[in-house]
Design an enzyme around this catalytic site. Sequence first.
Site, mmCIF file in Angstrom:
data_model
loop_
_atom_site.group_PDB
_atom_site.id
_atom_site.type_symbol
_atom_site.label_atom_id
_atom_site.label_comp_id
_atom_site.label_asym_id
_atom_site.label_seq_id
_atom_site.Cartn_x
_atom_site.Cartn_y
_atom_site.Cartn_z
ATOM 1 N N TYR A 1 6.176 24.414 30.650
ATOM 2 C CA TYR A 1 7.903 22.376 32.210
ATOM 3 C C TYR A 1 9.176 22.878 31.607
ATOM 4 C CZ TYR A 1 6.257 20.696 27.106
ATOM 5 O OH TYR A 1 6.651 20.473 26.163
ATOM 6 N N GLU B 1 15.397 24.470 19.021
ATOM 7 C CA GLU B 1 16.000 24.683 20.111
ATOM 8 C C GLU B 1 17.189 25.247 20.440
ATOM 9 O OE1 GLU B 1 13.818 21.574 22.422
ATOM 10 O OE2 GLU B 1 11.959 22.029 21.418
ATOM 11 N N GLN C 1 0.929 -1.251 0.015
ATOM 12 C CA GLN C 1 -0.017 -0.065 -0.136
ATOM 13 C C GLN C 1 0.842 1.452 -0.013
ATOM 14 O OE1 GLN C 1 -1.912 -0.665 3.552
ATOM 15 N NE2 GLN C 1 -1.559 0.609 4.612
ATOM 16 N N GLY D 1 12.025 19.870 13.860
ATOM 17 C CA GLY D 1 13.209 19.680 15.400
ATOM 18 C C GLY D 1 13.233 19.272 16.634
ATOM 19 N N GLY D 2 12.591 20.025 17.534
ATOM 20 C CA GLY D 2 12.987 19.158 18.608
ATOM 21 C C GLY D 2 14.635 19.045 19.059
ATOM 22 N N TRP D 3 14.283 19.073 20.859
ATOM 23 C CA TRP D 3 15.977 18.454 21.540
ATOM 24 C C TRP D 3 17.077 18.116 20.555
ATOM 25 C CZ3 TRP D 3 17.256 21.860 25.001
ATOM 26 C CH2 TRP D 3 17.880 21.003 26.013
ATOM 27 N N THR D 4 16.774 16.940 19.889
ATOM 28 C CA THR D 4 17.299 16.286 19.470
ATOM 29 C C THR D 4 17.678 16.164 17.940
ATOM 30 O OG1 THR D 4 16.026 14.831 19.565
ATOM 31 C CG2 THR D 4 17.743 14.457 21.054
ATOM 32 N N TRP E 1 2.709 18.198 26.715
ATOM 33 C CA TRP E 1 4.183 16.885 26.119
ATOM 34 C C TRP E 1 3.396 16.596 26.883
ATOM 35 C CZ3 TRP E 1 7.221 15.950 21.972
ATOM 36 C CH2 TRP E 1 7.880 15.784 22.189
#
Length: 429
Positions: free
Chosen positions: A265, A189, A109, A135-138, A409
């Site tokens: 956070y 970030e 598929q 992106g993100g932290w890593t 998150w």
Amino acid sequence: MSLKKFGLPVIVASAVMIPLGVTAPAEAAVEHSSKRVVGYYTQWSGYDRNFLVNDLVKNGTAAKLTHINYAFGFLDETGKCVSSDAWADYQRPFTAEQSVSGKADEAGQALAGNLNQLKQLKAKYPRLRVNISLGGWTGSKYFSNAALTKESRAAHVKSCLDMWLKGNLPGSPAGAAKGVFDGVDLDWEWPASEGAPGNVVRPEDKQNFTALVLEYRKQLNRLSWHTHRRYDLTAFLPADPVQIDRGFEVRKVFSALTFATTQGYDYHGAWDPVTNQQSAIDGPAGDPSTAEFSSQVTIDAYLKRGAPRSKLVMGVPFYSRGWTGVGSTNNGLFQPATGGAAPATYEAGYEDYRLLKAQLSKFQVFRDNKAGFAWLYDGTTFWTWDDPIEMKRKARYISDRHLGGAMIWSLDGDTSDGELITALHKHLH
């Protein structure tokens, strides 16, 4: 400064058709009669946690969300968009029992993996919006390269829209993932600030981030003209006012965003030698930190710098931060942690709410009702604690301040009956 892990990362209006002959506006926000509820679904949720997209249906979460951010797409060294896990994103087959549709994937598929499950989820909940988070932290190492010049920005945005919005995935039929995503969430970030070790950082990132956002808006508007769809452009922004001023032209950026989510956070964690809150609404009395970190500090910082209330979506955690080797003074709060990060299931010092709740009988719960946070303590181990009571408190704060909504998150941290999302959703007005 206790911001080593700032930024785990997570967005947005209902689809609106743009009539032929009408140019998409520079600001593509669509107003809602209720608050946004934005949740990050992580690409890796389906591995050790075995939390599948279908679990968002089973625990009642999908019906309570307005938006899902799928985390994360990465950038290569040239700034081109790439998948960080092709198997999870669009290759993994799902059984009938695992699938949102109740039908098993078939060999050959055009689209499988999480993207196909998100597509099925959108069919089941037509008002749900899904954005690709980049992106993100890593995954922010090369954002600075992508944003560096007019040419690099244009090439980066083109590659990302081609891959994620037009759905042209490597090794797949053309347009295989078309229609899965309704927009792009930028999780750089951080511009002009250290994030994960090894990230490329430049002083000119601040202005370049603004230019990148404007390039996204331009190309999204152009795509809208061809598809007659409205696309979202959002960003995840830091909590620390120092990082805000170093990396963001707030008023200019918000003028082009549908909305932005703020980090609510990781104000403190096991990288600090002393226990503390990770998500307090206000700064607590007796906090030994040199600088106050709280949701109020963050929200006030963005408002002061020109962010519209309706476009500020405040982050909340579905997980805890923990320390061990903690003395009993002050019930463990603001105490040295001789054992460092508390042992946990997937990462030391970080535990999903659902897993920590299963151990709740070992702990006593403490709350600071004035500052708006809670913690667990058993005589040696200390965990920050965001339970339904704290979710209700945060939802009321968001509502009372007339903010644009809440961001989570991450969605895999909730219980099988959706305790946290239920409390959050119920009290947002």
